[in-house]
Design a protein around this motif. Structure first.
Motif, short mmCIF file in Angstrom:
data_model
loop_
_atom_site.label_atom_id
_atom_site.label_comp_id
_atom_site.label_asym_id
_atom_site.label_seq_id
_atom_site.Cartn_x
_atom_site.Cartn_y
_atom_site.Cartn_z
N PRO A 112 0.84 -1.21 0.00
CA PRO A 112 0.00 0.00 0.00
C PRO A 112 0.87 1.25 0.00
O PRO A 112 2.04 1.21 0.38
CB PRO A 112 -0.81 -0.13 1.29
CG PRO A 112 0.05 -0.96 2.18
CD PRO A 112 0.77 -1.92 1.29
N PRO A 113 0.32 2.38 -0.41
CA PRO A 113 1.10 3.62 -0.47
C PRO A 113 1.42 4.21 0.90
O PRO A 113 2.27 5.09 1.00
CB PRO A 113 0.21 4.56 -1.29
CG PRO A 113 -1.17 4.05 -1.06
CD PRO A 113 -1.04 2.56 -0.94
N SER A 114 0.74 3.75 1.95
CA SER A 114 0.99 4.30 3.29
C SER A 114 0.88 3.18 4.32
O SER A 114 0.17 2.19 4.12
CB SER A 114 0.00 5.42 3.62
OG SER A 114 -1.33 4.95 3.55
N ALA A 115 1.60 3.34 5.44
CA ALA A 115 1.56 2.34 6.51
C ALA A 115 0.19 2.33 7.17
O ALA A 115 -0.51 3.34 7.22
CB ALA A 115 2.65 2.65 7.53
N SER A 152 -2.46 0.65 6.22
CA SER A 152 -3.56 0.60 5.27
C SER A 152 -3.41 -0.60 4.34
O SER A 152 -2.34 -1.20 4.24
CB SER A 152 -3.62 1.89 4.45
OG SER A 152 -2.42 2.07 3.70
N ASP A 153 -4.50 -0.96 3.69
CA ASP A 153 -4.53 -2.04 2.71
C ASP A 153 -5.18 -1.54 1.44
O ASP A 153 -5.97 -0.58 1.45
CB ASP A 153 -5.32 -3.24 3.23
CG ASP A 153 -4.56 -4.02 4.29
OD1 ASP A 153 -3.34 -4.19 4.14
OD2 ASP A 153 -5.20 -4.46 5.28
N HIS A 164 -8.04 4.82 -4.38
CA HIS A 164 -6.66 4.77 -4.86
C HIS A 164 -6.61 4.74 -6.39
O HIS A 164 -5.74 5.37 -6.99
CB HIS A 164 -5.96 3.53 -4.30
CG HIS A 164 -4.53 3.38 -4.71
ND1 HIS A 164 -3.54 4.22 -4.27
CD2 HIS A 164 -3.93 2.49 -5.55
CE1 HIS A 164 -2.37 3.85 -4.81
NE2 HIS A 164 -2.60 2.80 -5.59
N LEU A 186 -8.39 2.37 -0.66
CA LEU A 186 -7.42 2.36 0.44
C LEU A 186 -8.19 2.29 1.74
O LEU A 186 -8.99 3.19 2.04
CB LEU A 186 -6.55 3.62 0.38
CG LEU A 186 -5.28 3.65 1.23
CD1 LEU A 186 -4.29 2.60 0.75
CD2 LEU A 186 -4.64 5.04 1.18
#
Length: 229
Positions: free
Chosen positions: A93-96, A98-99, A168, A192
């Motif tokens: 994922p683009p950020s910690a 998150s899925d 996303h 996201l």
């Protein structure tokens, strides 16, 4: 020479009394073509059907009305789609915390009207212009679904209020079937969503579970949402 025109309308369809009414519009004549036209408003939305006819006035007297037009139907709201699949993507994922979730759904269009009725005016207006994707979440605890290894409803609480998703990848068309009798389209998007476990004040570990829905928008507005995934 025609001095003035008026427009009459009648609503048609099952369960509707055929009451002829004079429209409140102001017909005007095109200077080049000498054709009369009018903009009619105040029609009932979401599939109401009407016929119209013109009434000319010559030398101060209203003449016999003209023939009725073909049936005009106001745009209908999109029908509810159906969720086909929802699953986690394995890519990072683009950020910690998150899925990424891949969501696929199908929407069915309106089939052509059966003969002998001839309906005009709404088919292009009923095309899908956009989508609203929503989610709802529920905290599952070690005393409930997480501890049992399933995603059943547990004592940690029910589903929260629906809310908008963090998109996303915007919804895009995957497949379409343009049969005029039963058209349909398949769409997809990537969302996201929060992930991971957290501990509450009682020392109970929780994780979030999610459900998703989508609803289409056209010129008539937002249609009904799909049943929750």
């Amino acid at each position: 020479e025609v001095e003035e025109c008026a427009v009459e309308q009648v609503e048609v369809g099952a369960g509707v009394d055929a009451v002829v009414a004079r429209c409140g519009c102001h017909p005007r004549q095109c200077l080049r073509s000498h054709v009369w036209c009018a903009d009619v408003d105040g029609l009932r939305p979401d599939g109401a059907m009407y016929r119209f006819r013109a009434v000319p006035r010559v030398q101060g007297a209203w003449l016999t009305p003209g023939a009725w037009s073909a049936v005009l139907r106001t745009p209908r709201l999109p029908p509810p789609p159906e969720i086909l699949s929802v699953h986690l993507l394995l890519q990072p994922p683009p950020s910690a915390g998150s899925d990424l979730v891949h969501l696929v759904w199908r929407c069915r269009g309106f089939g052509a009207d059966a003969a002998p009725i001839r309906v005009v005016g709404a088919l292009a207006a009923e095309r899908v212009l956009g989508w609203e994707v929503r989610q709802r979440s529920s905290a599952a605890s070690v005393r409930g679904a997480v501890g049992a290894g399933t995603w059943r409803t547990c004592g940690a609480g029910g589903w929260g209020e629906p809310e908008g998703c963090i998109v996303h990848m915007e919804p895009r068309l995957l497949e379409r079937h343009d049969d005029p009798r039963a058209p349909w389209q398949v769409w997809e998007c990537v969302l996201l969503v929060p992930s991971g476990w957290h501990i509450d004040e009682l020392g109970i570990y929780h994780t979030l579970r999610h459900q998703f829905s989508a609803r289409a928008r056209n010129v008539a507005g937002l249609g009904a949402g799909a049943p929750w995934s």
